[in-house]
Design a protein around this motif. Structure first.
Motif, short mmCIF file in Angstrom:
data_model
loop_
_atom_site.label_atom_id
_atom_site.label_comp_id
_atom_site.label_asym_id
_atom_site.label_seq_id
_atom_site.Cartn_x
_atom_site.Cartn_y
_atom_site.Cartn_z
N THR A 130 17.42 -12.82 6.20
CA THR A 130 16.01 -12.45 6.07
C THR A 130 15.41 -12.31 7.45
O THR A 130 15.85 -12.94 8.41
N ASP A 173 6.82 -14.46 7.41
CA ASP A 173 6.08 -15.27 6.46
C ASP A 173 5.10 -14.38 5.71
O ASP A 173 4.14 -13.88 6.27
N LEU A 174 5.37 -14.17 4.43
CA LEU A 174 4.54 -13.29 3.61
C LEU A 174 3.64 -14.08 2.67
O LEU A 174 3.23 -13.57 1.64
N ASN A 179 8.50 -10.68 -2.16
CA ASN A 179 9.46 -11.67 -1.68
C ASN A 179 9.94 -11.23 -0.31
O ASN A 179 9.78 -10.08 0.08
N GLU A 180 10.56 -12.16 0.41
CA GLU A 180 11.12 -11.79 1.71
C GLU A 180 12.22 -10.75 1.49
O GLU A 180 12.98 -10.83 0.53
N ALA A 182 12.13 -4.18 7.52
CA ALA A 182 13.33 -5.02 7.60
C ALA A 182 14.49 -4.24 8.22
O ALA A 182 15.27 -4.79 9.00
#
Length: 156
Positions: free
Chosen positions: A95, A99-100, A107-108, A63
């Protein structure tokens, strides 16, 4: 005859000792087995936490890299005005849009960009990107990792 009676009495007295020894051995062996099971369970807990922590760390790192590519796009000049605009855009889209769904138990990641105070001189203006990732295994464990990246404008 007397010798036979004496041997029989000696064997009868030893039978009680064997029962006590058997009970003692069973109790000691059950305690050892219980401790071994407890150690095995503890090792599994540690491994689960370590695995979740590693996944959360890599997610927070990814991220941060995503935010850096948004803050310094290809072809950008890296000026303070461009950084301020890009930082605002990152905060509006907090975010990474990954897509996890079934890939990770996470979580994102949450991403924020902090701009420097306007009262600072230009040579002291640093931006801060903070990313936070939380991974969990159901309701038992939850691991959180946070990363911070400090950066400076280069084009001015």
């Amino acid at each position: 005859m007397y010798l036979k009676q004496r041997r029989a009495a000696k064997v009868k007295r030893q039978q009680g000792n064997m029962i006590i020894m058997a009970v003692f051995i069973v109790v000691v062996m059950s305690l050892l087995a219980t401790n071994l099971i407890r150690i095995k369970w503890s090792n599994q807990d540690t491994l689960t936490r370590e695995n979740l922590g590693t996944q959360a760390w890599f997610l927070a790192n990814s991220a941060s890299e995503w935010a850096l590519t948004r803050l310094y796009p290809i072809g950008g000049d890296g000026s303070l005005s461009e950084l301020a605009t890009n930082c605002t855009a990152i905060n509006n889209n907090t975010t990474a849009g990954v897509d996890l769904a079934d890939e990770l138990p996470c979580n994102e990641p949450i991403i924020s960009c902090t701009a420097p105070e306007a009262t600072l001189p230009d040579d002291l203006k640093y931006y801060r990107i903070t990313t936070q990732a939380v991974c969990s295994s159901g309701s038992i464990f939850q691991v959180q990792r946070e990363q911070e990246v400090w950066l400076k404008a280069v084009g001015e």
